[in-house]
Write a protein that holds these residues in place. Structure first.
Motif, PDB file in Angstrom:
ATOM      1  N   HIS A 114      -8.532   3.280   9.200  1.00 45.44           N
ATOM      2  CA  HIS A 114      -8.444   2.230   7.778  1.00 45.44           C
ATOM      3  C   HIS A 114      -7.455   1.216   8.041  1.00 45.44           C
ATOM      4  O   HIS A 114      -7.522   0.075   7.974  1.00 45.44           O
ATOM      5  CB  HIS A 114      -8.548   2.888   6.775  1.00 45.44           C
ATOM      6  CG  HIS A 114      -9.846   3.576   6.232  1.00 45.44           C
ATOM      7  ND1 HIS A 114     -10.860   2.936   5.726  1.00 45.44           N
ATOM      8  CD2 HIS A 114      -9.797   4.937   5.965  1.00 45.44           C
ATOM      9  CE1 HIS A 114     -12.008   3.787   5.590  1.00 45.44           C
ATOM     10  NE2 HIS A 114     -11.340   4.829   5.466  1.00 45.44           N
ATOM     11  N   LEU A 118      -7.839  -2.616   8.650  1.00 44.37           N
ATOM     12  CA  LEU A 118      -7.190  -3.754   7.645  1.00 44.37           C
ATOM     13  C   LEU A 118      -5.930  -4.709   8.466  1.00 44.37           C
ATOM     14  O   LEU A 118      -5.504  -5.725   7.916  1.00 44.37           O
ATOM     15  CB  LEU A 118      -6.452  -3.039   6.577  1.00 44.37           C
ATOM     16  CG  LEU A 118      -7.673  -2.398   5.604  1.00 44.37           C
ATOM     17  CD1 LEU A 118      -7.079  -1.752   4.439  1.00 44.37           C
ATOM     18  CD2 LEU A 118      -8.419  -3.913   4.862  1.00 44.37           C
ATOM     19  N   ASP A 170     -10.052   3.123   1.545  1.00 50.72           N
ATOM     20  CA  ASP A 170     -10.241   1.547   2.123  1.00 50.72           C
ATOM     21  C   ASP A 170      -9.914   0.792   0.869  1.00 50.72           C
ATOM     22  O   ASP A 170      -9.272  -0.243   1.066  1.00 50.72           O
ATOM     23  CB  ASP A 170     -11.606   1.448   2.609  1.00 50.72           C
ATOM     24  CG  ASP A 170     -12.645   1.822   1.815  1.00 50.72           C
ATOM     25  OD1 ASP A 170     -12.542   2.753   0.767  1.00 50.72           O
ATOM     26  OD2 ASP A 170     -13.865   1.352   2.218  1.00 50.72           O
ATOM     27  N   GLU A 171     -10.440   0.876  -0.351  1.00 49.92           N
ATOM     28  CA  GLU A 171     -10.019   0.262  -1.456  1.00 49.92           C
ATOM     29  C   GLU A 171      -8.479   0.272  -1.811  1.00 49.92           C
ATOM     30  O   GLU A 171      -8.025  -0.803  -2.121  1.00 49.92           O
ATOM     31  CB  GLU A 171     -10.844   0.874  -2.814  1.00 49.92           C
ATOM     32  CG  GLU A 171     -12.297   1.136  -2.590  1.00 49.92           C
ATOM     33  CD  GLU A 171     -12.872   1.979  -3.800  1.00 49.92           C
ATOM     34  OE1 GLU A 171     -12.124   2.738  -4.343  1.00 49.92           O
ATOM     35  OE2 GLU A 171     -13.971   1.977  -3.931  1.00 49.92           O
ATOM     36  N   GLU A 174      -6.686  -1.707   1.014  1.00 47.77           N
ATOM     37  CA  GLU A 174      -6.857  -3.206   0.931  1.00 47.77           C
ATOM     38  C   GLU A 174      -6.204  -3.661  -0.033  1.00 47.77           C
ATOM     39  O   GLU A 174      -5.498  -4.680   0.320  1.00 47.77           O
ATOM     40  CB  GLU A 174      -8.520  -3.305   0.699  1.00 47.77           C
ATOM     41  CG  GLU A 174      -8.717  -4.946   0.822  1.00 47.77           C
ATOM     42  CD  GLU A 174     -10.383  -5.193   1.046  1.00 47.77           C
ATOM     43  OE1 GLU A 174     -10.697  -6.217   0.578  1.00 47.77           O
ATOM     44  OE2 GLU A 174     -10.988  -4.163   1.168  1.00 47.77           O
ATOM     45  N   MET A 178      -3.163  -6.328   1.286  1.00 51.43           N
ATOM     46  CA  MET A 178      -3.304  -7.585   0.793  1.00 51.43           C
ATOM     47  C   MET A 178      -2.472  -8.285  -0.067  1.00 51.43           C
ATOM     48  O   MET A 178      -1.944  -9.513  -0.139  1.00 51.43           O
ATOM     49  CB  MET A 178      -4.854  -7.840   0.324  1.00 51.43           C
ATOM     50  CG  MET A 178      -5.913  -7.497   1.159  1.00 51.43           C
ATOM     51  SD  MET A 178      -5.527  -8.165   2.804  1.00 51.43           S
ATOM     52  CE  MET A 178      -6.569  -7.283   4.011  1.00 51.43           C
TER      53      MET A 178
END
Length: 180
Positions: A114, A118, A170-171, A174, A178
């Motif tokens: 992951h 990303l 992953d949520e 991210e 980000m």
């Protein structure tokens, strides 16, 4: 009239002593113990858990799995941890031990994949257990946190009605990567 006391982390010797003597003094005691697992957020502070060593490992091409890669990794996003504390405070009938971790632990192999995805890094060299042990020896530490599974499910929280904002790694990653 009973006075109310909330004791966080009251499962050890100190908590048991406090509970016994508080009740003897006429206090109503509500014990909540949180067992917290690796927490991540998108601001300075806890984000360093990713930056050191996971994010840097990925950045420098060493972001493969550690050891077998099959060991479980429990985690929680800092927003969920904060909201769990509020949830337990609001729901006065709840007491006891609550695992504060996402309902979906991942393997070390999945965690590193992951992060690589990303961070747009295709390849990550793995680090076998003997290399981890050698590095730990020179650092004066143990490899246990990396090579042993930490598989924790927040079953009591979910049964009590807590709804996670970040169910899947992953949520969470991210959102963290980000915003950093």
């Amino acid at each position: 009239m009973l006075k109310k006391v909330v004791l966080a982390g009251g499962t050890g010797f100190v908590g048991q002593y406090f509970e016994k003597h508080s009740r003897n003094l006429g206090y109503e005691v509500r014990i909540i113990s949180r067992q917290t697992h690796t927490g991540w957020e998108d601001k300075e502070g806890i984000r360093e858990t990713i930056d050191h060593p996971y994010r840097n490992l990925v950045k420098f091409g060493m972001g493969g799995h550690q050891g077998s890669g099959n060991q479980k990794f429990s985690w929680i996003h800092i927003e969920d941890l904060f909201n769990i504390v509020l949830f337990l405070r609001k729901n006065q009938e709840l007491c006891g031990v609550f695992n504060c971790s996402s309902p979906h632990p991942v393997t070390n192999r999945e965690l590193m994949a992951h992060l690589r995805k990303l961070m747009n890094i295709r390849i990550g060299l793995p680090c076998p257990t003997p290399m981890l042990k050698m590095g730990a020896f020179f650092m004066g530490t143990e490899t246990e946190l990396i090579v042993k599974s930490r598989w924790v499910i927040p079953e009591r929280l979910e049964k009590a009605g807590y709804a996670f904002k970040f169910h899947h790694l992953d949520e969470a990653l991210e959102q963290i990567l980000m915003n950093s």
